[in-house]
Scaffold this active site. Structure first.
Site, PDB file in Angstrom:
ATOM      1  N   LEU A  41     -13.479  43.366   6.509  1.00 36.87           N
ATOM      2  CA  LEU A  41     -13.091  44.661   7.050  1.00 36.87           C
ATOM      3  C   LEU A  41     -11.655  44.885   6.607  1.00 36.87           C
ATOM      4  O   LEU A  41     -10.799  44.017   6.795  1.00 36.87           O
ATOM      5  CB  LEU A  41     -13.211  44.675   8.576  1.00 36.87           C
ATOM      6  CG  LEU A  41     -13.052  46.031   9.277  1.00 36.87           C
ATOM      7  CD1 LEU A  41     -14.089  47.030   8.776  1.00 36.87           C
ATOM      8  CD2 LEU A  41     -13.166  45.867  10.790  1.00 36.87           C
ATOM      9  N   ASP A  42     -11.389  46.032   6.001  1.00 35.57           N
ATOM     10  CA  ASP A  42     -10.078  46.295   5.414  1.00 35.57           C
ATOM     11  C   ASP A  42      -8.939  46.093   6.406  1.00 35.57           C
ATOM     12  O   ASP A  42      -9.090  46.302   7.612  1.00 35.57           O
ATOM     13  CB  ASP A  42     -10.012  47.728   4.877  1.00 35.57           C
ATOM     14  CG  ASP A  42     -10.905  47.945   3.667  1.00 35.57           C
ATOM     15  OD1 ASP A  42     -11.268  46.950   3.013  1.00 35.57           O
ATOM     16  OD2 ASP A  42     -11.231  49.108   3.391  1.00 35.57           O
ATOM     17  N   TYR A  43      -7.793  45.745   5.879  1.00 35.19           N
ATOM     18  CA  TYR A  43      -6.575  45.532   6.657  1.00 35.19           C
ATOM     19  C   TYR A  43      -6.256  46.730   7.548  1.00 35.19           C
ATOM     20  O   TYR A  43      -5.872  46.573   8.714  1.00 35.19           O
ATOM     21  CB  TYR A  43      -5.426  45.274   5.676  1.00 35.19           C
ATOM     22  CG  TYR A  43      -4.063  45.067   6.289  1.00 35.19           C
ATOM     23  CD1 TYR A  43      -3.765  43.914   7.015  1.00 35.19           C
ATOM     24  CD2 TYR A  43      -3.054  46.012   6.103  1.00 35.19           C
ATOM     25  CE1 TYR A  43      -2.500  43.712   7.552  1.00 35.19           C
ATOM     26  CE2 TYR A  43      -1.786  45.816   6.636  1.00 35.19           C
ATOM     27  CZ  TYR A  43      -1.513  44.664   7.362  1.00 35.19           C
ATOM     28  OH  TYR A  43      -0.261  44.471   7.887  1.00 35.19           O
ATOM     29  N   SER A  45      -8.386  49.008   8.597  1.00 34.05           N
ATOM     30  CA  SER A  45      -9.543  49.441   9.375  1.00 34.05           C
ATOM     31  C   SER A  45      -9.636  48.598  10.643  1.00 34.05           C
ATOM     32  O   SER A  45      -9.057  47.518  10.735  1.00 34.05           O
ATOM     33  CB  SER A  45     -10.832  49.300   8.560  1.00 34.05           C
ATOM     34  OG  SER A  45     -10.796  50.132   7.417  1.00 34.05           O
TER      35      SER A  45
END
Length: 209
Positions: A41-43, A45
């Site tokens: 999961l993106d930084y 997000s």
């Protein structure tokens, strides 16, 4: 039986346990040894991140052939149109190819969803709106690229669900556990209700010193 950890990843936390740049990581929230994220999961997000120490379970969650749906709550810049939602449903052309058909709908963020520490900042006069988007694939920054392609840039992204596992009853920066049974003869993942207190195993949100 395998133990699955459902973690509510905060904004600007890396989906890994170490970082040579000193950024906040999972190690600042989770002290359980030998577990690893099943996916990323993106930084920038927020939302659901699954972790396990079981390689077979990790593969079932992450491998595209199992087509585990992922549901996102997305705050976009502007008032998204029905036309834009229909494009998202049918698939849009990205630089790495056409996306698969998706579920996309107008959405009202629930009252329990906390404010992000860094407030979203739409351009003057545009405001924001929310959509719920469910995908059966997971390309790099796919949701952000999809909404930008239809003219509504993503300002905030929260992953609510992976398959039938959700953020329900989990506070930001904390996790709960559930036991998972993986039958040998089937590719499905069957959840077993946890007998543990959902909030018994938690870590504080503050970065450890």
């Amino acid at each position: 039986m395998s133990t699955l950890y459902l973690f509510y990843k905060p904004y600007q936390v890396l989906s890994q346990f170490s970082d040579d740049k000193g950024r906040t990581t999972l190690a600042d929230y989770i002290k359980v040894p030998n577990i690893y994220p099943a996916g990323r999961l993106d930084y920038d997000s927020e939302g659901l991140l699954l972790l396990t120490d079981e390689g077979a379970l990790q593969a079932r969650i992450t491998e595209p052939k199992y087509k585990l749906p992922k549901t996102y709550w997305v705050q976009v810049e502007g008032q998204i149109t029905d036309e834009a939602l229909e494009k998202l449903r049918k698939g849009v052309e990205l630089n790495d190819g056409m996306t698969r058909p998706a579920k996309a709908a107008h959405f009202q963020a629930p009252a329990w969803l906390p404010e992000r520490p860094e407030a979203v900042q739409p351009r003057p006069g545009l405001g924001t709106s929310w959509i719920e988007l469910t995908l059966l694939e997971g390309r790099n920054r796919q949701v952000r690229r999809m909404t930008a392609t239809v003219g509504f840039p993503t300002l905030r992204l929260v992953r609510y669900a992976i398959g039938t596992w959700t953020l329900d009853f989990i506070k930001v920066g904390r996790y709960r556990t559930t036991e998972v049974h993986m039958p040998v003869a089937t590719a499905s993942v069957v959840r077993k209700p946890s007998t543990k207190n959902p909030t018994a195993k938690t870590q504080t949100r503050k970065k450890s010193s």
